[in-house]
Scaffold this active site. Structure first.
Site, mmCIF file in Angstrom:
data_model
loop_
_atom_site.group_PDB
_atom_site.id
_atom_site.type_symbol
_atom_site.label_atom_id
_atom_site.label_comp_id
_atom_site.label_asym_id
_atom_site.label_seq_id
_atom_site.Cartn_x
_atom_site.Cartn_y
_atom_site.Cartn_z
ATOM 1 N N SER A 43 0.804 -1.212 0.000
ATOM 2 C CA SER A 43 0.000 0.000 0.000
ATOM 3 C C SER A 43 0.837 1.263 0.000
ATOM 4 C CB SER A 43 -0.944 -0.001 1.191
ATOM 5 O OG SER A 43 -0.241 0.283 2.364
ATOM 6 N N LYS A 91 0.534 4.512 6.840
ATOM 7 C CA LYS A 91 -0.034 5.341 5.761
ATOM 8 C C LYS A 91 0.570 6.736 5.840
ATOM 9 C CE LYS A 91 -3.218 2.310 4.546
ATOM 10 N NZ LYS A 91 -2.495 1.209 4.001
#
Lengths: 179, 166
Positions: A43, A91
């Protein structure tokens, strides 16, 4: 016999006192200062794990710098997944409270990030389970800030805080003065 | 003249020993508060009559670590809208439970299912409590501990009461 038991007792005592120093000190340092963790998944490509499955990066997670929940746009942070408290995700911070941003596939096209929340996205859009799926996240879930890649040695570097140009907030990007 | 450096050395050894001692006990205190339990003073009307302002309670951390928190428990959590503040509420629903989201005076009752990884919190004082009815379900990871024991005021010493609203 007497000597042996005396020796055993001394050994046990030294072990116990060492144990009561080492364990709490280690746990406290890991909790308060920093620890390291392996990054899994795609990701955050290309910033982390650029070569996919072949090798995983190990990052240094700085816990001290988020002790007051201070994060900045562009920082890479690790946080507890809001969907699964047993899992931590890593993230990039895209927007902070009060910012208005354009979402990418969330139910609202434009959204104002509520108080005490922030907006996170993976760098690899489309392959990341992030705020575009579950919405703004409470700041209390933030766990640490990723500051360095420490393994593999060829990738050793400081992680820069950078915001992708097209993901700048629509409004509120600058600190406004309203007095 | 000889005693100067020896005294200095002894002084430094003592300072080092004291510093080590402080660090060791500081770390033990941190681990206890972080993983076993802590003492919390409450303020605000939202949990009346179970907990009033200035009541002191013990909040244990073990059931949070092992995911043993159940419906009806009183928990301390970080406020989802301000992580530096803590809230004390009763856990009404776990993930997948159906809960009523409407306030006391709403005409129509609406229900939702608590999403995955979240819990539903409500104060015991339904008339004066800012809780999940305002800010929605709260992520489980914001829970800091379970309030299990009241230690102050002394005449209410003991296990916390069941919810008055059932």
């Amino acid at each position: 016999m007497v000597r042996a038991s005396g020796f055993g007792k001394r050994y046990l005592k030294a072990f116990l006192s060492g144990f009561f120093v080492a364990v709490p000190v280690t746990v406290t340092i890991l909790d308060r200062v920093a620890y390291i963790a392996k990054v899994e998944g795609a990701s955050m490509q290309p910033s982390l794990n650029p070569s996919g499955r072949k090798s995983s990066d190990v990052v240094l997670l700085n816990r001290w710098s988020v002790r007051n929940y201070e994060v900045h746009r562009g920082d890479i942070v690790s946080l507890v997944s809001p969907k699964n408290p047993e899992q931590k995700i890593i993230k990039r911070v895209i927007a902070l409270e009060g910012d208005i941003i354009r979402t990418m596939g969330y139910k609202n096209r434009y959204l104002k990030v509520p108080n005490g929340h922030f907006w996170i996205e993976g760098d690899h859009h489309g392959h990341s389970f992030d705020s575009n799926a579950f919405g703004p996240v409470s700041l209390g879930l933030v766990h640490a800030r990723a500051s360095h890649i420490i393994w593999p040695p060829s990738r050793w570097m400081k992680l820069q805080s950078e915001l992708p140009n097209k993901r700048k907030p629509v409004l509120g990007g600058e600190e406004d003065n309203c007095e | 003249m000889r005693s100067g450096p020896a005294m200095l050395r002894r002084f430094f050894r003592r300072v080092l020993g004291l510093a080590g001692f402080t660090i060791q006990y500081g770390c033990i205190v941190h681990c206890t508060f972080e993983y076993l339990g802590e003492i919390v003073m409450c303020s605000g009307p939202s949990m009346e009559p179970t907990i009033r302002t200035y009541d002191v309670i013990i909040c244990e951390k073990l059931s949070r670590q092992f995911y043993r928190i159940d419906k009806g428990d009183i928990i301390i959590a970080k406020n989802p809208n301000d992580p530096k503040m803590s809230i004390c509420k009763r856990l009404i629903g776990l993930e997948g439970d159906k809960v009523c989201t409407s306030g006391l005076h709403d005409l129509f009752r609406s229900h939702i299912y608590v999403p995955k990884g979240h819990v539903w919190l409500e104060g015991d004082n339904l008339h004066n409590s800012t809780d999940s009815r305002n800010y929605g379900p709260v992520p489980y990871a914001l829970i800091r501990g379970r309030a299990c024991f009241k230690i102050w005021p002394l005449h209410e010493f003991g296990v916390l009461r069941e919810s008055p609203n059932d």
